[in-house]
Design an enzyme around this catalytic site. Sequence first.
Site, mmCIF file in Angstrom:
data_model
loop_
_atom_site.group_PDB
_atom_site.id
_atom_site.type_symbol
_atom_site.label_atom_id
_atom_site.label_comp_id
_atom_site.label_asym_id
_atom_site.label_seq_id
_atom_site.Cartn_x
_atom_site.Cartn_y
_atom_site.Cartn_z
ATOM 1 N N ASP A 197 37.473 43.779 41.715
ATOM 2 C CA ASP A 197 37.962 42.936 40.638
ATOM 3 C C ASP A 197 39.313 43.571 40.310
ATOM 4 O O ASP A 197 39.366 44.671 39.760
ATOM 5 C CB ASP A 197 37.032 42.996 39.422
ATOM 6 N N HIS A 198 40.395 42.900 40.676
ATOM 7 C CA HIS A 198 41.679 43.606 40.623
ATOM 8 C C HIS A 198 42.080 43.997 39.198
ATOM 9 O O HIS A 198 42.909 44.871 39.000
ATOM 10 C CB HIS A 198 42.789 42.825 41.343
ATOM 11 N N HIS A 260 37.131 38.899 35.577
ATOM 12 C CA HIS A 260 38.144 39.706 34.882
ATOM 13 C C HIS A 260 37.820 39.861 33.391
ATOM 14 O O HIS A 260 37.844 40.956 32.843
ATOM 15 C CB HIS A 260 39.537 39.078 35.005
#
Length: 509
Positions: A197-198, A260
């Site tokens: 999950d960046h 996010h």
Amino acid sequence: MSENPLRRGLAETRTVGPFAVVIFGASGDLTKRKLLPALYNLALSRTLPSGFAVVGVARREKSSEKFRAEMKEAIGSFSRRKPIDEAVWEDFERGLHYVQGPFDKAETYTALKAQLDALESERGAKNRLYYLAVPPSEFGHIVSHLREAKLIEAPGSGKAVTRVVVEKPFGHDLESARELNATIASAFDESQVFRIDHYLGKETVQNLLVFRFANSLFEPVWNREHVDHVQITVAEEIGVEGRGKFYEEIGVTKDIVENHLMQLFCLTAMEPPISLAADAVRDEKVKVLRSLRPMERSLVQENVVRGQYARGIVRGDEVCGYREEPDVSPASRIETFVAMRMFVDNWRWGGVPFYVRAGKRLARRVTEIAVQFKKVPHNLFRAPDGGVTPNVLALRIQPDEGIALRFITKEPGQHTILRDVAMDFRYGAAFGSNTPEAYERLLLDAMRGDATLFTRHDEVEEQWAFIDRVFEAWRAEASAPPPLYASGSWGPENADDLLARDGRRWRKP
Ligand code: BG6
């Protein structure tokens, strides 16, 4: 003999052994925009060991030379540090290769194995990091072929290290996420799996842990005794940017909230972990997700608001509505905005609402977490406007990364006039602005084997379990399409009502 630039400084900074990173989906946007620029930047900062290699795998016919030329151009455009350092690039491109073939054919993996064996004997790159930058429908073929081609070593086998990085979307509901977890578990041990999950790679998100647990000032007031409510905003100015087809299947709740925003929520609301070990942190995140009050069907109407962007003006430019975007149905009911009121049913947060919102084509790009504290118990100051506004601690994730604490002061003068001011900390001013990209940190952590900033199988499933209920209610409702909001606004009016009903309002970040 000239000095190899990648070796300079390695004694202090080398953190991983020789790895071959194998990217499935090498002709996609992610490889170009994020993965290769991140790997190049790691090489540039001497963090990668000599002998490091990258193998792109994709269907498109292409030579390794062509792949190198394309990647050089991509790095030239998307790297945070420009221009390209030719000496570093020369060494980097020697380890850059391309293997062409469909993901569901054994021959592709025979060719891949030959390439990896060659890289191991030429460059010593014996550890392998497989990166699945492909749609989830491809995961099954890839992991079973990797297993059959004996390209996966079990952890603790004493042979090479093998790990897999999995991109989002990780499924589209709980059931599909479970299936994906099972598919991956058929070939890899959970300790080898790194679900990206960046947002967790963003510096300011990592700083949330430091802020909460390396300062003694805030944690004692981080609870229902002192906090009135929390607001989490992930607002974007951009629309669907040519991804109409993808958005028609996904919508903002699955694209942003499920992953996010939920991660921001977890880091804000979780209990202190017993250590920073990956499982210690992830155990706490799973616990707080399990404490979220389930959005039963009867609660959705009162606690969830959706919207879809109509025409409007963003930063002075007129932009089209969602339904006019390419590949979007003119009658689409997909949401591009969602706001929710969530409750965490545990001792720390009992009764404290978490208002969260995410949307495309909003007034400005901003991601922030704002903790609003309770009002003073008794107001001594009779200012005409009530005067004493509550303290707010705003953690700005992006852009203008920083932390601001709002409090009340007295304006200088004969009268007691109260003024809300901010104590402001800005990352850029304190540390300079050239911080590493999220993917740099995450790729390096995956090679190091540190899974703290990656989501575990049960975490992903808990996130979906929560989101699934919202969709069940929306499906059952099947009534009105989401209300429209003008592009460039802060979303539909009923998002304001969600807070107004509780006597609160959204911050204008
Ligand atoms: C991606 C979403 O995961 O995150 C995109 O698919 C979104 O729709 C993007 O635009 C936002 O990321 P960032 O890093 O720009 O906030």
